[in-house]
Design an enzyme around this catalytic site. Structure first.
Site, mmCIF file in Angstrom:
data_model
loop_
_atom_site.group_PDB
_atom_site.id
_atom_site.type_symbol
_atom_site.label_atom_id
_atom_site.label_comp_id
_atom_site.label_asym_id
_atom_site.label_seq_id
_atom_site.Cartn_x
_atom_site.Cartn_y
_atom_site.Cartn_z
ATOM 1 N N SER A 107 35.114 0.319 -13.974
ATOM 2 C CA SER A 107 36.570 0.427 -14.025
ATOM 3 C C SER A 107 36.979 0.188 -15.463
ATOM 4 O O SER A 107 36.197 -0.359 -16.255
ATOM 5 C CB SER A 107 37.199 -0.649 -13.119
ATOM 6 O OG SER A 107 38.585 -0.795 -13.365
ATOM 7 N N TYR A 150 37.908 -9.479 -9.852
ATOM 8 C CA TYR A 150 37.586 -8.059 -10.035
ATOM 9 C C TYR A 150 37.168 -7.771 -11.477
ATOM 10 O O TYR A 150 36.161 -7.098 -11.727
ATOM 11 C CB TYR A 150 38.809 -7.221 -9.663
ATOM 12 C CG TYR A 150 38.570 -5.726 -9.623
ATOM 13 C CD1 TYR A 150 37.886 -5.139 -8.556
ATOM 14 C CD2 TYR A 150 39.064 -4.897 -10.627
ATOM 15 C CE1 TYR A 150 37.683 -3.773 -8.503
ATOM 16 C CE2 TYR A 150 38.863 -3.533 -10.582
ATOM 17 C CZ TYR A 150 38.182 -2.971 -9.523
ATOM 18 O OH TYR A 150 37.992 -1.603 -9.484
#
Length: 269
Positions: free
Chosen positions: A145, A158
């Site tokens: 990401s 995350y």
């Protein structure tokens, strides 16, 4: 146009029931790979997805529903592919996210996000890479990401997991850099780092932002893009699928240890 350069190859794509994972499975199938799909869905849905991937070009499919929080279940998943001769391509795409402040993040939230987004990739890579090296060809594409490259508030677990995934992929790329040859295709490990992409993973953030505009989803998305992504455009999962398929091409044998942003300039700022 398909070249069929993955004919005879076997791929496992985790988290491939929707979004980016499904798009990657479809792209790899389009180049002739047989595909092991993965997700936590019921039998009817998995049968439909397998049919879709065969229609896209996969000569064979298989569906695995292992819980990636459990290392023993991951081992069983990898063992289940032994009769296919092991993996040529591994795509660690499965991921979960909870948007929460650091002070409100519970141990359970931390453990689940780290397990699925980071530890599961360790367990699959540990099993797959030695066999890839023995054959002289292998491709690992870890779907990280932009949050593997930069931070954002309310995403500590995350961001930690995705930064860890990028770092672990670099180490693996170095350890396997000399495996195989230009002729055999070599063994490469790379990360793809999407920015805002139209998937269900971002829906809670879209809905929260849309609420600020009276429930207008388009305005909510535009607001999120304006805050982070200079191109002001979201990506489609199929675009990530095409990039993953290119990383599996024999010509990409020297592309390894990278973290490739697909983020409209987000991480260039």
């Amino acid at each position: 146009m398909s070249e069929g350069y993955l004919s005879g190859r076997t791929a496992l794509v985790t988290g491939s029931t929707q979004g980016i994972g499904l798009a990657i499975a479809r792209a790899l199938a389009g180049e002739g790979a047989r595909i092991a799909l993965h997700g936590l869905i019921d039998a009817d849905d998995s049968t439909a997805i397998e049919a879709e991937i065969r229609e896209a070009g996969a000569p064979e499919t298989r569906f695995l529903n292992s819980d990636l929080r459990d290392p023993a279940a991951i081992d069983a998943m990898m063992d289940a592919l032994a009769d296919w001769g092991g993996l040529d391509i591994l795509v660690n795409n499965a991921g979960i996210q909870t948007t929460v402040s650091l002070k409100d993040a519970t141990p359970a939230i931390w453990d689940a996000i780290i397990a699925v987004n980071l530890s599961a990739a360790f367990h699959t890579m540990r099993r797959a890479l030695p066999d890839m090296a023995g054959r002289g060809f292998g491709r690992v594409a870890n779907i990280a990401s932009v949050h593997g490259l930069v931070g954002s508030v309310h995403k500590a677990p995350y961001v930690a997991a995705k930064h860890g995934l990028v770092g672990m992929s670099k180490v693996a790329a170095l350890e396997y850099a000399t495996a195989g040859s230009k002729t055999s295709g070599g063994v490469t490990i790379n990360c793809i780092c999407p920015g805002w992409t139209e998937t269900t993973l971002i829906e809670p953030q879209v809905e929260a932002r849309a609420a600020e505009f009276g429930g207008d989803r388009d305005k909510g998305i535009a607001s999120l893009l304006a805050e982070k992504q200079p191109s002001q455009r979201t990506s489609d999962p199929s675009e990530i699928g095409r990039l993953a398929a290119w990383l599996c091409h024999p010509a990409s044998h020297n592309v390894t240890g990278t973290a490739i942003p697909v983020d409209g300039g987000w991480t260039a700022q």
